[in-house]
Design a protein around this motif. Sequence first.
Motif, PDB file in Angstrom:
ATOM      1  N   TYR A 132       0.851  -1.192   0.000  1.00 14.78           N
ATOM      2  CA  TYR A 132       0.000   0.000   0.000  1.00 14.78           C
ATOM      3  C   TYR A 132       0.883   1.237   0.000  1.00 14.78           C
ATOM      4  O   TYR A 132       2.026   1.218   0.453  1.00 14.78           O
ATOM      5  N   GLU A 133       0.334   2.323  -0.517  1.00 20.07           N
ATOM      6  CA  GLU A 133       1.051   3.591  -0.548  1.00 20.07           C
ATOM      7  C   GLU A 133       0.169   4.637   0.136  1.00 20.07           C
ATOM      8  O   GLU A 133      -0.611   4.301   0.996  1.00 20.07           O
ATOM      9  N   GLY A 134       0.338   5.898  -0.213  1.00 21.63           N
ATOM     10  CA  GLY A 134      -0.536   6.928   0.317  1.00 21.63           C
ATOM     11  C   GLY A 134      -0.061   7.543   1.625  1.00 21.63           C
ATOM     12  O   GLY A 134       1.005   7.215   2.163  1.00 21.63           O
ATOM     13  N   ILE A 135      -0.894   8.425   2.135  1.00 20.96           N
ATOM     14  CA  ILE A 135      -0.538   9.223   3.316  1.00 20.96           C
ATOM     15  C   ILE A 135      -0.395   8.372   4.575  1.00 20.96           C
ATOM     16  O   ILE A 135       0.528   8.570   5.376  1.00 20.96           O
ATOM     17  N   LYS A 136      -1.305   7.417   4.767  1.00 26.34           N
ATOM     18  CA  LYS A 136      -1.197   6.598   5.982  1.00 26.34           C
ATOM     19  C   LYS A 136       0.099   5.783   5.974  1.00 26.34           C
ATOM     20  O   LYS A 136       0.777   5.681   7.005  1.00 26.34           O
ATOM     21  N   THR A 137       0.446   5.239   4.834  1.00 23.67           N
ATOM     22  CA  THR A 137       1.716   4.516   4.721  1.00 23.67           C
ATOM     23  C   THR A 137       2.887   5.450   5.018  1.00 23.67           C
ATOM     24  O   THR A 137       3.829   5.092   5.741  1.00 23.67           O
ATOM     25  N   TRP A 138       2.833   6.644   4.450  1.00 24.11           N
ATOM     26  CA  TRP A 138       3.892   7.641   4.656  1.00 24.11           C
ATOM     27  C   TRP A 138       4.072   7.959   6.139  1.00 24.11           C
ATOM     28  O   TRP A 138       5.204   8.004   6.656  1.00 24.11           O
ATOM     29  N   LYS A 139       2.957   8.112   6.847  1.00 25.58           N
ATOM     30  CA  LYS A 139       3.029   8.433   8.283  1.00 25.58           C
ATOM     31  C   LYS A 139       3.553   7.243   9.086  1.00 25.58           C
ATOM     32  O   LYS A 139       4.351   7.407  10.015  1.00 25.58           O
ATOM     33  N   ILE A 140       3.122   6.036   8.738  1.00 27.42           N
ATOM     34  CA  ILE A 140       3.559   4.831   9.447  1.00 27.42           C
ATOM     35  C   ILE A 140       5.070   4.635   9.284  1.00 27.42           C
ATOM     36  O   ILE A 140       5.796   4.374  10.257  1.00 27.42           O
ATOM     37  N   MET A 141       5.553   4.758   8.079  1.00 31.18           N
ATOM     38  CA  MET A 141       6.979   4.543   7.815  1.00 31.18           C
ATOM     39  C   MET A 141       7.842   5.578   8.525  1.00 31.18           C
ATOM     40  O   MET A 141       8.924   5.251   9.041  1.00 31.18           O
TER      41      MET A 141
END
Length: 348
Positions: A132-141
């Motif tokens: 998955y990509e997107g903002i939630k992925t960005w915040k998690i990483m």
Amino acid sequence: MFHKSVIGAASLALAAACGLSLITTPAAAKSDYYTTNPQIIRTKKTVVYYKNAARTQKAQTIKADHYAKISKVVTPKGKAPVLKTNTGKYVTANKAFVAKTAGYQNPKRYYQVNYHQIKPYGKVGYTVKRNYEGIKTWKIMRRLGTANGYNKYNQATYNAVKAFQRKHGLKVTGNVNEKTWVKLGFSKSSFKSIDSYVAPLGAHAWNGRSAHIEAMIKQAYKYKGNPYLVGSSSKPSYGTDCSGLVMQALYAGGINPAPISAIHHAYPGNEWNSRNLWASKKFKHVAYRNRQRGDLVFYYQPGTRTIWHVALYLGHNRVIESWPPRIMVQPIKNGQRSDVAGIARVFN
């Protein structure tokens, strides 16, 4: 002053051509005029807007295919009815010059313009998984220290999530559901609000084509300066990628390209929604030489016939786009992407 009986037919015809009336008994031609509020009108010919109902103070000249919201019908004593717009101007009520309409709309074969807020398409509050990509992925990483400049939920992130879940007594799945999201320190509300954002409509039914184009461009500019983030299409406080930016601009203009959606944009493989937008038969494709402000510009990957980028055309050979490292205004062609595949017209 001439009596109406000596006014020649030619004079009457000339007056009618300007949307004026020389009749002194409006009831005589009542069927030619709107006498009840048409709500929204489209000009069929060039007309004059006036500052007063008597139409003695000219405000401006309006061309054909202009839309207006009408607040009421006014019939000055001894004169034909006129329409008062929501801007306080007056225009003829003559049906030969103005027509009642439901509002500005694309031809049926193209995407229809929405005048109720577009709703999210897809699962709001989706669980974040591998690829998955997107903002939630960005915040998690970023939170777990696995960020590598490309916000794709990779194996390192999956392993870090599993370790985090073990440490905090959560079910060990490697996926981030709402419980894991909150335990990571993010707000419960953001788990759904990031997904559910759809740009608010920026134009009304009584606005014409140019207003819808400007609504798109205004929304795109809200993201200017934010980072390029693959698979992302959410609030203006975040970054986007190229098609994520275009989708939110489309929403603001009233266009819903579902099943292509801001939510699905974060799903595996959907970072290439530029290709899906290009393939849609609900946009009118026009020649590059006929490009206009508000069109979508699609690009081929160098040396291939594969769509890999989309930008929003501003006119004067400039586009607003999301391209690494950020959302910015650039020439329509530059050293990074210049192989234009074609132009898609959003509003027709």
